[in-house]
Design a protein around this motif. Structure first.
Motif, PDB file in Angstrom:
ATOM      1  N   LEU A 129      41.540  51.814  13.334  1.00 49.83           N
ATOM      2  CA  LEU A 129      40.101  51.479  13.040  1.00 49.83           C
ATOM      3  C   LEU A 129      39.244  51.228  14.077  1.00 49.83           C
ATOM      4  O   LEU A 129      38.203  51.543  14.067  1.00 49.83           O
ATOM      5  CB  LEU A 129      40.160  50.334  11.970  1.00 49.83           C
ATOM      6  N   ALA A 130      39.884  50.933  15.347  1.00 49.65           N
ATOM      7  CA  ALA A 130      39.102  50.859  16.493  1.00 49.65           C
ATOM      8  C   ALA A 130      39.131  51.972  17.479  1.00 49.65           C
ATOM      9  O   ALA A 130      38.259  51.745  18.525  1.00 49.65           O
ATOM     10  CB  ALA A 130      39.486  49.439  17.082  1.00 49.65           C
ATOM     11  N   LYS A 131      39.796  53.035  17.084  1.00 51.52           N
ATOM     12  CA  LYS A 131      40.174  54.139  18.294  1.00 51.52           C
ATOM     13  C   LYS A 131      38.855  54.754  18.209  1.00 51.52           C
ATOM     14  O   LYS A 131      38.626  55.415  19.573  1.00 51.52           O
ATOM     15  CB  LYS A 131      41.164  55.102  17.647  1.00 51.52           C
ATOM     16  N   ASP A 132      37.930  54.910  17.522  1.00 55.18           N
ATOM     17  CA  ASP A 132      36.727  55.668  17.644  1.00 55.18           C
ATOM     18  C   ASP A 132      35.512  54.905  18.082  1.00 55.18           C
ATOM     19  O   ASP A 132      34.522  55.282  18.151  1.00 55.18           O
ATOM     20  CB  ASP A 132      36.165  56.287  16.295  1.00 55.18           C
ATOM     21  N   ASN A 133      35.670  53.520  18.551  1.00 51.80           N
ATOM     22  CA  ASN A 133      34.717  52.618  18.955  1.00 51.80           C
ATOM     23  C   ASN A 133      34.104  53.555  20.393  1.00 51.80           C
ATOM     24  O   ASN A 133      34.773  54.184  21.099  1.00 51.80           O
ATOM     25  CB  ASN A 133      35.296  51.461  19.310  1.00 51.80           C
ATOM     26  N   LEU A 134      32.771  53.247  20.506  1.00 44.88           N
ATOM     27  CA  LEU A 134      32.156  53.763  21.662  1.00 44.88           C
ATOM     28  C   LEU A 134      32.576  53.014  22.871  1.00 44.88           C
ATOM     29  O   LEU A 134      33.484  51.793  22.563  1.00 44.88           O
ATOM     30  CB  LEU A 134      30.666  53.609  21.588  1.00 44.88           C
ATOM     31  N   ALA A 135      32.562  53.468  24.092  1.00 43.88           N
ATOM     32  CA  ALA A 135      32.796  52.722  25.262  1.00 43.88           C
ATOM     33  C   ALA A 135      32.099  51.515  25.291  1.00 43.88           C
ATOM     34  O   ALA A 135      30.793  51.536  25.296  1.00 43.88           O
ATOM     35  CB  ALA A 135      32.694  53.624  26.419  1.00 43.88           C
ATOM     36  N   SER A 136      32.816  50.522  25.489  1.00 47.81           N
ATOM     37  CA  SER A 136      32.117  49.046  25.674  1.00 47.81           C
ATOM     38  C   SER A 136      31.610  49.021  27.137  1.00 47.81           C
ATOM     39  O   SER A 136      32.154  49.316  28.266  1.00 47.81           O
ATOM     40  CB  SER A 136      33.164  47.995  25.345  1.00 47.81           C
ATOM     41  N   PRO A 137      30.370  48.449  27.278  1.00 52.77           N
ATOM     42  CA  PRO A 137      30.096  48.135  28.589  1.00 52.77           C
ATOM     43  C   PRO A 137      30.781  47.052  29.455  1.00 52.77           C
ATOM     44  O   PRO A 137      30.640  47.037  30.649  1.00 52.77           O
ATOM     45  CB  PRO A 137      28.600  47.605  28.399  1.00 52.77           C
ATOM     46  N   PHE A 138      31.571  46.537  28.716  1.00 51.35           N
ATOM     47  CA  PHE A 138      32.704  45.532  29.400  1.00 51.35           C
ATOM     48  C   PHE A 138      34.050  46.143  29.612  1.00 51.35           C
ATOM     49  O   PHE A 138      34.756  45.471  30.257  1.00 51.35           O
ATOM     50  CB  PHE A 138      32.725  44.184  28.238  1.00 51.35           C
ATOM     51  N   GLN A 139      33.999  47.579  29.441  1.00 56.26           N
ATOM     52  CA  GLN A 139      35.437  47.866  29.478  1.00 56.26           C
ATOM     53  C   GLN A 139      35.900  47.859  30.637  1.00 56.26           C
ATOM     54  O   GLN A 139      37.223  47.732  31.130  1.00 56.26           O
ATOM     55  CB  GLN A 139      35.190  49.472  28.813  1.00 56.26           C
ATOM     56  N   HIS A 140      35.189  47.795  31.894  1.00 57.12           N
ATOM     57  CA  HIS A 140      35.701  47.833  33.155  1.00 57.12           C
ATOM     58  C   HIS A 140      36.297  46.602  33.587  1.00 57.12           C
ATOM     59  O   HIS A 140      37.089  46.614  34.614  1.00 57.12           O
ATOM     60  CB  HIS A 140      34.838  48.209  34.299  1.00 57.12           C
ATOM     61  N   PHE A 141      36.166  45.600  33.028  1.00 54.85           N
ATOM     62  CA  PHE A 141      36.793  44.273  33.188  1.00 54.85           C
ATOM     63  C   PHE A 141      38.190  44.393  32.682  1.00 54.85           C
ATOM     64  O   PHE A 141      38.859  43.117  33.101  1.00 54.85           O
ATOM     65  CB  PHE A 141      35.919  43.238  32.295  1.00 54.85           C
ATOM     66  N   TRP A 142      38.655  45.295  32.124  1.00 50.47           N
ATOM     67  CA  TRP A 142      40.122  45.370  31.961  1.00 50.47           C
ATOM     68  C   TRP A 142      40.980  45.207  33.327  1.00 50.47           C
ATOM     69  O   TRP A 142      41.977  44.389  33.457  1.00 50.47           O
ATOM     70  CB  TRP A 142      40.692  46.517  31.109  1.00 50.47           C
ATOM     71  N   SER A 143      40.371  46.031  34.403  1.00 50.67           N
ATOM     72  CA  SER A 143      41.469  45.826  35.664  1.00 50.67           C
ATOM     73  C   SER A 143      41.204  44.670  36.392  1.00 50.67           C
ATOM     74  O   SER A 143      42.177  44.083  37.054  1.00 50.67           O
ATOM     75  CB  SER A 143      40.647  46.867  36.304  1.00 50.67           C
ATOM     76  N   LEU A 144      39.932  43.940  36.110  1.00 53.45           N
ATOM     77  CA  LEU A 144      39.861  42.707  36.861  1.00 53.45           C
ATOM     78  C   LEU A 144      40.738  41.505  36.090  1.00 53.45           C
ATOM     79  O   LEU A 144      41.057  40.654  36.558  1.00 53.45           O
ATOM     80  CB  LEU A 144      38.340  42.201  36.521  1.00 53.45           C
ATOM     81  N   SER A 145      40.723  41.853  34.507  1.00 56.13           N
ATOM     82  CA  SER A 145      41.716  40.796  33.926  1.00 56.13           C
ATOM     83  C   SER A 145      43.154  40.974  34.266  1.00 56.13           C
ATOM     84  O   SER A 145      43.841  39.819  34.562  1.00 56.13           O
ATOM     85  CB  SER A 145      41.496  41.270  32.377  1.00 56.13           C
ATOM     86  N   VAL A 146      43.728  42.201  34.568  1.00 58.48           N
ATOM     87  CA  VAL A 146      44.873  42.658  35.053  1.00 58.48           C
ATOM     88  C   VAL A 146      45.059  41.713  36.381  1.00 58.48           C
ATOM     89  O   VAL A 146      46.203  40.950  36.565  1.00 58.48           O
ATOM     90  CB  VAL A 146      45.454  43.842  35.206  1.00 58.48           C
ATOM     91  N   GLN A 147      44.158  42.005  37.266  1.00 57.78           N
ATOM     92  CA  GLN A 147      44.248  41.194  38.490  1.00 57.78           C
ATOM     93  C   GLN A 147      44.362  39.780  38.664  1.00 57.78           C
ATOM     94  O   GLN A 147      44.937  39.169  39.110  1.00 57.78           O
ATOM     95  CB  GLN A 147      43.055  41.746  39.266  1.00 57.78           C
ATOM     96  N   GLY A 148      43.476  39.430  37.656  1.00 57.18           N
ATOM     97  CA  GLY A 148      43.281  37.725  37.462  1.00 57.18           C
ATOM     98  C   GLY A 148      44.571  37.235  36.921  1.00 57.18           C
ATOM     99  O   GLY A 148      44.975  36.282  37.472  1.00 57.18           O
ATOM    100  N   GLN A 149      45.298  37.998  35.952  1.00 55.93           N
ATOM    101  CA  GLN A 149      46.365  37.499  35.485  1.00 55.93           C
ATOM    102  C   GLN A 149      47.716  37.313  36.633  1.00 55.93           C
ATOM    103  O   GLN A 149      48.427  36.620  36.636  1.00 55.93           O
ATOM    104  CB  GLN A 149      46.795  38.158  34.351  1.00 55.93           C
ATOM    105  N   PHE A 150      47.379  38.668  37.405  1.00 55.33           N
ATOM    106  CA  PHE A 150      48.607  38.608  38.430  1.00 55.33           C
ATOM    107  C   PHE A 150      48.256  37.738  39.424  1.00 55.33           C
ATOM    108  O   PHE A 150      49.161  36.995  39.832  1.00 55.33           O
ATOM    109  CB  PHE A 150      48.215  40.039  39.323  1.00 55.33           C
ATOM    110  N   TYR A 151      47.063  37.268  39.827  1.00 53.62           N
ATOM    111  CA  TYR A 151      46.836  36.297  40.771  1.00 53.62           C
ATOM    112  C   TYR A 151      47.257  34.938  40.155  1.00 53.62           C
ATOM    113  O   TYR A 151      47.668  34.002  41.102  1.00 53.62           O
ATOM    114  CB  TYR A 151      45.244  36.148  40.912  1.00 53.62           C
ATOM    115  N   LEU A 152      47.373  34.725  38.963  1.00 50.44           N
ATOM    116  CA  LEU A 152      47.939  33.534  38.446  1.00 50.44           C
ATOM    117  C   LEU A 152      49.443  33.430  38.351  1.00 50.44           C
ATOM    118  O   LEU A 152      50.028  32.445  38.596  1.00 50.44           O
ATOM    119  CB  LEU A 152      47.349  32.983  37.211  1.00 50.44           C
ATOM    120  N   LEU A 153      50.108  34.577  38.141  1.00 54.47           N
ATOM    121  CA  LEU A 153      51.551  34.750  38.110  1.00 54.47           C
ATOM    122  C   LEU A 153      52.208  34.879  39.477  1.00 54.47           C
ATOM    123  O   LEU A 153      53.292  34.444  39.512  1.00 54.47           O
ATOM    124  CB  LEU A 153      51.953  36.118  37.385  1.00 54.47           C
ATOM    125  N   TRP A 154      51.489  35.464  40.171  1.00 53.36           N
ATOM    126  CA  TRP A 154      52.206  35.738  41.599  1.00 53.36           C
ATOM    127  C   TRP A 154      52.647  34.599  42.578  1.00 53.36           C
ATOM    128  O   TRP A 154      53.897  34.516  43.120  1.00 53.36           O
ATOM    129  CB  TRP A 154      51.240  36.657  42.317  1.00 53.36           C
TER     130      TRP A 154
END
Length: 669
Positions: A129-154
């Motif tokens: 149901l969410a696959k046709d969602n328009l691109a979110s203006p926040f979408q680029h934060f995905w990579s920052l989120s991955v990095q943030g989680q890495f910075y906590l785990l590493w």
């Protein structure tokens, strides 16, 4: 005696240059090419390299990681610009985006603020149901989120390994760390390759499918003191690495094949540059990357990455375009760099100065206030959206006849604001979606849920297939009490009632699920199997449909309803932008095949009863987006639940005919 040899701690200007190149590629590919460049993967390996050196140097120097200091230093670098961009994006989203998209703003703001936007997008990617969602203006934060989680785990991984090697196993630290990182890298890469093959969209945003990219950076940090290459070879390797990075997005469809083993391409490019930079040469790529303009732009790269994406999304929405002209794109780039310069100088630099020496309390206060400001903005925007979209009018059912306008040929319908509202329309779904235990999407397991009349019913109707079968559910519910039948729901979004997927459009679990479904229907046959008979404008009934129907021949009757017409645009968005709803309509002959597909298809079994309700969507020439003051579609092809309910009168007649045709001796239990 220490056995851990680390590179000398020094400023690496070529790394700033790599950041600049990677950022420019990301911006250029997004704005003008509409593709993903692979630049994010370059950032991941650089982050892994630098973070590993930083943490291990701290451990070697002090014997441990002070997690409070580490966390403060981390948030001091990441928070200031990110928080401001989150707030700016939330406010601008309400101004520039259609109300249709407002329902997603708050959840994306929350996810971006607290660094789990990657998981938000990952679960959206497997939500049909969410696959046709328009691109979110926040979408680029995905990579920052991955990095943030890495910075906590590493630091946890490195400090634990260091302690175990020193205190528990009494083994050489270098070998233990290297072995541990190789294990982490190998496990993550194996998982990444598997997950990319099984469910690429989910894998793309998954932290654990990306961990190997950071790990390679960490492994290189341990190996780099021992890597010595011929200077001529270093020159060749460095420039070749830069070429690889620049061409990755051209060579590969990054967004659909990463992060599996193909992500090694941009990563190898970054590694070659880092390796080559260990040797200082006159003509090496490091001399180019260490030029002052690239170093300066590298200091702005974080801000450029943060600002470019929301500006691009707002531009596309305001201009109502998908492609960006050269001149407009250049203007976007200039504005992006301007905002990055301002936010870096006025926010990032001042906050980075706080916390040194004895100012930790002040730093904690500043960072806390930023977080409070972000949360306050989220609540304020949420309240504004709720107030702006609240309806003050009492809905009179008689003013919203929907499909009954055509069926009963109603006249003099008052002109009122159509329903559902733009904010509500995305969630205007059949009620069974609230029963999560009834959803089989992405599962091979068949789940059955029963609705309608559950005792002393005359008939059982099995509603089977994907969302285009499921969106008839509200009409069936309306009829179930009147016609005294039970509804057995077998729903699997993204999966039609078929035994083949020639177009590759169905979920991976669809065909196995269909096999299990047939077994269940044969074992416990309903009176009618309600499903779709056609797909979009295809002139014939798909062969996979017919194969399934034949398996039920002599067992039950198939009620095969013609698929609804498809529109050319996202209807709620179009209606917000159009002066007249008819601007969003589609000619009937462009929305649906002219001739009934089952009339020109061979091999249809005798147990199939066809129904065609196209006249409830279209008149003789036009398929309309709004009928009887109800918006027909919640996207470009799915019917709103509100409109589906009004299809009940039109559906009743063919359904009754199907019930009347049943051979109760042979087909009913």
């Amino acid at each position: 005696m220490k056995d851990l040899l680390l590179p000398n701690k020094r400023f690496r200007p070529e790394i700033e240059g790599i950041r600049t190149i990677a950022t420019l590629l990301i911006v250029i590919y997004h704005i003008w090419l509409g593709r993903v460049s692979g630049g994010i993967d370059v950032f991941f390996i650089i982050s892994g390299y630098l973070m590993t050196l930083s943490i291990l140097s701290r451990i070697e120097r002090t014997g441990s990681v002070n997690f409070i200091d580490y966390f403060l230093n981390l948030t001091r670098r990441l928070f200031p610009q990110a928080i401001v961009v989150v707030i700016f994006t939330g406010i601008m989203a309400v101004i520039f985006l259609p109300q249709f998209e407002w329902g997603e703003i708050i959840s994306h703001m929350m996810a971006s603020t607290f660094y789990f936007e990657n998981w938000r997008l990952a679960f959206d990617s497997v939500d049909y149901l969410a696959k046709d969602n328009l691109a979110s203006p926040f979408q680029h934060f995905w990579s920052l989120s991955v990095q943030g989680q890495f910075y906590l785990l590493w630091p946890i991984i490195l400090s634990s390994t260091y302690y175990i090697a020193r205190k528990v196993l009494k083994t050489p630290v270098y070998k233990t760390l290297l072995g541990s990182l190789i294990i982490v890298c190998s496990l993550s890469m194996i998982f990444s390759i598997y997950q990319t093959n099984v469910n690429q969209p989910f894998a793309y945003f998954n932290t654990f499918t990306r961990m190997w990219e950071f790990s390679i950076g960490g492994i290189f940090a341990l190996l780099s003191p021992y890597l010595v290459f011929n200077k001529r070879l270093s020159v060749v390797l460095g420039w070749f690495g830069l070429l690889i990075i620049c061409l990755t997005g051209v060579i590969l469809p990054v967004s659909t094949v990463f992060p599996g083993y193909l992500a090694l391409l941009p990563i190898s490019g970054a590694l070659l540059i880092l390796i080559a930079s260990e040797s200082i040469t006159v003509y090496g790529v490091n001399r180019f990357l260490a030029t002052k303009p690239l170093i300066y732009l590298g200091s702005l790269s974080y801000g450029v990455y943060l600002w470019h994406w929301p500006l691009l999304i707002f531009y596309r929405s305001y201009m109502e375009v998908e492609t960006v002209p050269i001149v407009d794109g250049i203007l976007l780039v200039i504005i992006t760099f301007g905002l990055s310069m301002i936010s870096t100088k006025l926010l990032e630099k001042p906050v980075q100065k706080i916390g040194r020496n004895q100012q930790k309390g002040k730093l904690v206060f500043v960072l806390t206030m930023m977080l409070v400001l972000a949360c306050s903005s989220i609540f304020s925007i949420s309240a504004y959206i709720e107030k702006a979209t609240a309806s003050s009018d009492v809905v009179e059912i008689k003013d919203y006849p929907g499909a009954e306008v055509n069926f009963y040929q109603l006249k003099n319908i008052p002109e009122v604001e159509p329903i559902p509202s733009p904010v509500e329309i995305k969630t205007d779904l059949p009620s069974f979606y609230k029963d999560l235990e009834c959803q089989s999407a992405n599962l091979i397991e068949v789940r059955k849920c029963s609705y309608g009349v559950l005792r002393d019913y005359d008939f059982t109707v099995a509603l089977v297939g994907g969302s285009h079968s499921g969106h008839w559910f509200p009409a069936l519910i309306e009829l179930s009490k009147e016609m005294n039948f039970k509804i057995d729901l077998y729903s699997h979004d993204g999966c039609r009632f078929t035994d083949e997927d020639s177009k590759g459009n169905l979920t991976e679990a669809c065909i196995p699920w269909n096999k299990n479904l047939i077994d269940m229907l044969i074992k416990d046959p309903p009176d009618l199997v309600f499903t779709t008979s056609t797909v979009n404008k295809r002139p014939k009934v798909p062969r996979g449909f017919i194969n399934q129907w034949k398996r039920l021949e002599g067992i039950t009757t198939v009620f095969a309803i013609r698929d609804n017409p498809r529109m050319k645009t996202i209807i709620p968005v179009c209606l917000e932008q159009a002066d007249d709803p008819l601007e969003c309509s589609v000619p009937r002959d462009e929305a649906i095949a002219k001739e009934d597909p089952w009339k020109v298809t061979e091999g249809i079994p005798s147990n199939v009863f066809f129904a065609d309700l196209t006249d409830s969507f279209c008149d003789e020439t036009t398929c309309s987006p709004v009928i009887g003051n109800i918006i027909v579609y919640r996207d470009d092809n799915h019917i709103t639940a509100e409109y589906a309910k009004t299809l009940a009168p039109a559906l009743k007649e063919p359904l009754q005919q199907a019930f009347d045709s049943l051979d109760t001796t042979d087909l009913r239990k």
